[in-house]
Design a protein around this motif. Sequence first.
Motif, short mmCIF file in Angstrom:
data_model
loop_
_atom_site.label_atom_id
_atom_site.label_comp_id
_atom_site.label_asym_id
_atom_site.label_seq_id
_atom_site.Cartn_x
_atom_site.Cartn_y
_atom_site.Cartn_z
N GLY A 28 0.79 -1.23 0.00
CA GLY A 28 0.00 0.00 0.00
C GLY A 28 0.81 1.27 0.00
O GLY A 28 0.25 2.37 0.05
N CYS A 29 2.14 1.16 -0.07
CA CYS A 29 2.96 2.37 -0.13
C CYS A 29 2.83 2.97 -1.53
O CYS A 29 3.02 2.26 -2.52
N PRO A 30 2.52 4.25 -1.64
CA PRO A 30 2.35 4.85 -2.97
C PRO A 30 3.62 4.76 -3.81
O PRO A 30 4.73 4.74 -3.29
N PRO A 34 10.80 8.40 -2.93
CA PRO A 34 12.23 8.14 -2.88
C PRO A 34 12.58 7.34 -1.62
O PRO A 34 12.15 7.70 -0.52
N ILE A 35 13.36 6.28 -1.77
CA ILE A 35 13.74 5.44 -0.64
C ILE A 35 15.22 5.63 -0.34
O ILE A 35 16.09 5.37 -1.18
N ALA A 140 7.74 4.36 6.47
CA ALA A 140 6.61 5.23 6.82
C ALA A 140 7.10 6.65 7.15
O ALA A 140 6.46 7.64 6.78
N LYS A 141 8.25 6.75 7.83
CA LYS A 141 8.81 8.07 8.13
C LYS A 141 9.17 8.83 6.86
O LYS A 141 8.99 10.05 6.78
N LEU A 142 9.71 8.12 5.88
CA LEU A 142 10.04 8.76 4.62
C LEU A 142 8.79 9.30 3.94
O LEU A 142 8.79 10.40 3.38
N LEU A 143 7.70 8.54 4.02
CA LEU A 143 6.42 9.00 3.47
C LEU A 143 5.91 10.21 4.23
O LEU A 143 5.49 11.22 3.63
N LEU A 144 5.95 10.16 5.55
CA LEU A 144 5.47 11.28 6.36
C LEU A 144 6.33 12.53 6.16
O LEU A 144 5.82 13.65 6.19
N GLY A 145 7.62 12.32 5.97
CA GLY A 145 8.51 13.44 5.73
C GLY A 145 8.11 14.21 4.48
O GLY A 145 8.33 15.43 4.38
N HIS A 146 7.54 13.51 3.51
CA HIS A 146 7.06 14.15 2.28
C HIS A 146 5.97 15.17 2.59
O HIS A 146 5.78 16.13 1.85
N PHE A 147 5.25 14.96 3.71
CA PHE A 147 4.17 15.85 4.12
C PHE A 147 4.57 16.74 5.30
O PHE A 147 3.74 17.42 5.87
N ALA A 343 4.82 6.16 13.32
CA ALA A 343 4.89 6.48 11.90
C ALA A 343 3.97 5.59 11.08
O ALA A 343 3.32 6.06 10.14
N LEU A 344 3.90 4.32 11.44
CA LEU A 344 3.03 3.39 10.70
C LEU A 344 1.57 3.79 10.83
O LEU A 344 0.80 3.75 9.85
N VAL A 345 1.16 4.19 12.03
CA VAL A 345 -0.22 4.62 12.24
C VAL A 345 -0.52 5.89 11.45
O VAL A 345 -1.53 5.98 10.74
N LEU A 346 0.35 6.88 11.57
CA LEU A 346 0.11 8.16 10.92
C LEU A 346 0.15 8.04 9.40
O LEU A 346 -0.66 8.67 8.69
#
Length: 362
Positions: A28-30, A34-35, A140-147, A343-346
């Motif tokens: 489910g990760c969009p 960038p990883i 998940a942190k990398l995804l949240l960092g995008h926001f 991070a996983l929850v958010l």
Amino acid sequence: MGNSFGKVFKISTFGESHGKGLGVIIDGCPAGLPIDEEFIRAELQRRKPGQSKITTQRKEEDECQILSGVFEGKTTGTPISIVILNTDQKSKDYSHIADKFRPSHADYTYYEKYGVRDYRGGGRSSARETAARVAAGAVAKLLLGHFGVKINAFVSQAGQIKLEKPYQELDFSEIEKNIVRCPDPKVAEDMIEYIDEIRKSRDTIGGVVTCVAQEVPPGLGEPVFDRLHAELGKAMLSINAVKGFEFGSGFEGVIMRGSEHNDEFYQEGDRVRTKTNHSGGIQGGISNGEDIYFKVAFKPVATIMKDQQSVNEGGESVTVSGKGRHDPCVVPRAVPIVEAMTALVLADYLLLNRLSKLEPKG
């Protein structure tokens, strides 16, 4: 069952403490994220054993391999699989409890549930399983960092030694500058000395990890049964050795009057803010844009280097002697685990929120 977590950003972990390795599958990760593999490794280094004199001396480098879901440094939208191989198992350290139930461990309950158990380090019930969570949490942190979302956890209590300052007065850059991960240098010294004394006495002690999530957008949460704080509570209580969770004013809020506890609103530019934050950034189960903060209580590590009385699988009275390599206090290494589960929850709720309402046409 019970090895998966999340709804949209979903993870499934696998592996045992003394097996060949551990891992996680993230679904489910969009696509297009960038990883940073070095960031994932750095997060695992924060959790790994053998970091200092107040952690277990098991030596695992916790190097990870990404097997799928990433191409040319970005996610493809397909499942991401990450594995972490075990390299320093000493299974013989556990042969003496092959048929014995260690007090306050999961030995007896796993045996009753499955009729079989992996006695080597607790198998699947071992906190080593959380390495896979930290790897997933890093993504998940990398995804949240995008926001623009930031998450910081730290040790706020070890036994009776408490950090009394509110988090607003702390410098989070100090967290990683000491081995106990307390952002107050003086309190950190006291905690380290205390934990080391406990270690030398062949015993263990518990503690508290405080977590703060900042720049969380308003609107995250799925009432009524999947409120944001309920999911955070479930996430924290799924971590080994956790005995308590409170967010916002928590139990201290019961002594306040409503007139004291209510968070009054005001307008700041184009954003609605609250003058106080006793709600802990969540109202009605939905984030309001203020800091989300909570505490997680960890019990003393169950394995102690002293003899204890127990029974074996045959119901006979036995003595269990503590052996092997174990943490005298789990909270320093629990900090990145708490951050990862947050991070996983958010991340999950941020993606869920995109499905909650129609975007205007045009």
